[in-house]
Design an enzyme around this catalytic site. Structure first.
Site, short mmCIF file in Angstrom:
data_model
loop_
_atom_site.label_atom_id
_atom_site.label_comp_id
_atom_site.label_asym_id
_atom_site.label_seq_id
_atom_site.Cartn_x
_atom_site.Cartn_y
_atom_site.Cartn_z
N ASP A 1 33.47 28.28 -31.11
CA ASP A 1 34.71 29.06 -31.26
C ASP A 1 35.72 28.29 -32.10
O ASP A 1 36.53 28.89 -32.80
CB ASP A 1 35.34 29.33 -29.89
CG ASP A 1 34.67 30.49 -29.16
OD1 ASP A 1 33.86 31.19 -29.79
OD2 ASP A 1 34.97 30.68 -27.97
N HIS B 1 17.36 57.99 -72.82
CA HIS B 1 17.00 56.66 -72.29
C HIS B 1 15.87 56.08 -73.13
O HIS B 1 15.92 54.93 -73.58
CB HIS B 1 16.50 56.76 -70.84
CG HIS B 1 17.57 56.95 -69.81
ND1 HIS B 1 18.35 58.07 -69.75
CD2 HIS B 1 17.96 56.16 -68.78
CE1 HIS B 1 19.18 57.96 -68.73
NE2 HIS B 1 18.96 56.81 -68.12
N GLU C 1 25.87 38.41 -28.88
CA GLU C 1 26.76 37.77 -29.86
C GLU C 1 26.61 36.25 -29.77
O GLU C 1 26.37 35.58 -30.76
CB GLU C 1 28.20 38.19 -29.55
CG GLU C 1 29.22 37.58 -30.49
CD GLU C 1 30.66 37.80 -30.02
OE1 GLU C 1 30.86 38.17 -28.85
OE2 GLU C 1 31.57 37.57 -30.83
N HIS C 2 26.76 35.72 -28.56
CA HIS C 2 26.58 34.28 -28.34
C HIS C 2 25.38 34.09 -27.41
O HIS C 2 25.32 34.71 -26.35
CB HIS C 2 27.78 33.66 -27.62
CG HIS C 2 29.09 33.91 -28.31
ND1 HIS C 2 29.93 34.93 -27.97
CD2 HIS C 2 29.69 33.24 -29.33
CE1 HIS C 2 31.01 34.89 -28.74
NE2 HIS C 2 30.90 33.89 -29.58
N GLN D 1 33.84 33.31 -21.83
CA GLN D 1 33.83 34.63 -22.47
C GLN D 1 34.65 35.61 -21.65
O GLN D 1 35.41 36.41 -22.18
CB GLN D 1 32.40 35.17 -22.59
CG GLN D 1 31.71 34.77 -23.86
CD GLN D 1 32.56 35.06 -25.08
OE1 GLN D 1 32.82 36.20 -25.40
NE2 GLN D 1 33.00 34.02 -25.75
N HIS E 1 38.34 36.17 -22.16
CA HIS E 1 38.82 36.81 -23.39
C HIS E 1 39.40 38.19 -23.13
O HIS E 1 40.39 38.59 -23.72
CB HIS E 1 37.69 36.96 -24.40
CG HIS E 1 37.61 35.82 -25.36
ND1 HIS E 1 38.61 35.54 -26.24
CD2 HIS E 1 36.66 34.89 -25.58
CE1 HIS E 1 38.28 34.48 -26.97
NE2 HIS E 1 37.10 34.06 -26.57
N1 HSO Z 1 34.82 33.72 -28.65
C1 HSO Z 1 35.60 34.52 -29.57
C2 HSO Z 1 36.39 33.74 -30.54
C3 HSO Z 1 37.48 32.91 -29.98
N2 HSO Z 1 37.39 32.17 -28.90
C4 HSO Z 1 38.72 32.68 -30.49
C5 HSO Z 1 38.53 31.50 -28.75
N3 HSO Z 1 39.34 31.82 -29.70
C6 HSO Z 1 34.65 35.38 -30.40
O1 HSO Z 1 33.75 36.02 -29.62
ZN ZN Z 2 36.02 32.44 -27.32
#
Ligand code: HSO
Ligand code: ZN
Length: 429
Positions: free
Chosen positions: A360, A419, A326-327, A258, A261
């Site tokens: 994912d 009505h 979220e996860h 995570q 990202h």
């Molecule tokens: N974990 C991301 C989605 C994603 N991961 C796209 C890799 N590619 C959504 O939280």
């Molecule tokens: Zn991801």
């Protein structure tokens, strides 16, 4: 990263202070975006071409905005055979999972003389936003387009900015495999505006889904009402619940999956075993050094990474339910035992061999999930987001006779005489 104990008196305050990301100052962005939207509304393609030149350094006429079949063919030729097979597998699995979400039109005849039901109709046209640049992911194309396709959407239009004219072959291939009908090389607020209002070249759609930067998110909010939108995604989050079982190396990798990202992503481990938590912390440090996205992952881990020691699993679960991640990974020996106790989570990954990355890419469920605690009331993107429902009502004369008097009564108490008459005239005739 911070190491906290759930039983410390000021635990929650400390935790909140870490994950608090501060309010975006949205005002300025909103003004810019409003300007772009009204410009695209007024001047259509002309404005679209200008913004695309300015923001994406791309020179083209209106016809050039659309990706051609020749470009798709070129993309397929560029993609490695095994990569293609992996993308195909993802599309297949995601489609199979989403097929199960499909709702049928139904009509109930359980009452004599009255039939009631619900008609399910796919949206006619949907727009899918795919970000360009660093977050240009074929998996996001699949996760948005496949549920739309499964829902039976008439036409799926994708937009993706191509800075400097660079198209991403994997994204184009994923689009084709997922059933996208047309792709335009546009992005930003201007692409959202084009989809919401239509231009001579870009069709007007009924709903826009897909992730994007702050300009895209703001544009989606501003066109909401004119078109439907999906939820607005915030930075990614993962929370891992652990009972001391499993492998710290694996958990560290999950937390970093995570963190890599986004510098704003948050990764949290809550474990009942302090020494397990310490091992994970050391592993994260070791693995960080080996990551190609070390800088992003380190920034995220240093700012929003937390390891929490809980007295028992009940405490860990109660905390997780409050966060509504979220996860959520249940990295415990018996995930099925505690799964029923989870009340708030976008996706629940169960056991030691279900890393978040499985979801994912190709487990099957959608990876577009509610962030920022909104799993309290939002669900993952699904086939439901690409259909609408109409109520069905049918009365025979006998049916209307049975309930008509009560309709007239309620009409009368609301003071709505016409009505009431629409019923009583039929009953009298
Ligand atoms: N974990 C991301 C989605 C994603 N991961 C796209 C890799 N590619 C959504 O939280
Ligand atoms: Zn991801």
């Amino acid at each position: 990263m911070q190491f906290l104990d759930i039983r410390e008196a000021d635990f929650q305050a400390k935790f909140d202070a870490i994950v608090e990301r501060g309010e975006e100052s949205g005002r300025e962005v909103e003004e810019v975006v409003l300007g772009i939207i009204s410009d695209v509304r007024k001047r259509g393609d002309e404005a679209l071409i200008e913004y695309t030149r300015r923001f994406d350094r791309l020179e083209c006429d209106a016809a050039g905005l659309e990706i051609t079949e020749a470009e798709f063919a070129k993309a397929f030729a560029q993609v490695d055979e095994k990569d293609l097979a992996a993308l195909k597998l993802a599309v297949e699995r995601v489609a199979r999972y989403h097929e199960k979400q499909k709702q049928q039109t139904w009509l109930s005849t359980e009452e004599a003389d009255i039939m009631l039901g619900q008609k399910v109709t796919p949206l006619a046209k949907v727009g899918i936003y795919v970000p360009g640049g660093k977050a240009c992911y074929p998996s996001s194309v699949i996760m948005n387009a496949v549920p739309a396709k499964v829902a039976g959407v008439g036409e799926i239009i994708m937009v993706v900015p191509t800075p400097g004219g660079e198209t991403n072959a994997h994204v184009l291939v994923a689009a084709k495999l997922s059933g996208v009908d047309r792709v335009f090389r546009i992005g930003g607020a201007q692409a959202v505006a084009a989809l919401a209002y239509g231009t001579a070249t870009v069709p007007r759609v009924d709903k826009i889904t897909g992730p994007g930067n702050i300009y895209v998110a703001t544009a989606k909010k501003l066109v909401f009402g004119q078109v439907g939108i999906d939820m607005i995604a915030g930075p990614s989050e993962i929370l891992v619940i652990n009972d001391g079982s499993g492998n710290p190396t694996h958990i560290a990798a999950d937390l970093l999956s995570q963190a890599e990202h986004d510098e704003l992503a948050s990764s949290v481990l809550i474990t009942t075993d302090r020494s397990f938590g310490e091992k994970v912390a050391a592993e994260v440090e070791r693995q960080l050094k080996e990551l190609s996205r070390e800088a992003i992952a380190r920034k995220s881990w240093e700012s929003f990474g937390v390891i929490i020691v809980a007295g028992n699993l009940e405490e860990a679960i109660a905390f997780s339910n409050r966060i509504a991640p979220e996860h959520l990974e249940l990295a415990v020996d018996n995930p099925f035992e505690i799964m029923p106790l989870i009340t708030n989570a976008g996706a629940i990954f169960m056991g030691h061999y279900t890393p978040e990355a499985s979801g994912d890419y190709l487990a099957g469920p959608n990876h577009t999930l509610p962030t920022g605690g909104t799993a309290r009331f939002f669900s993952p993107l699904s086939v439901d987001d690409f259909v609408k429902k109409s109520s069905l009502i049918y009365f025979t004369k006998g049916g209307l006779q049975r309930v008509g008097k009560d309709i007239v009564r309620i009409a009368t108490l609301e003071g709505l005489e016409a009505h009431g008459k629409s019923v009583s005239f039929r009953l009298d005739s």
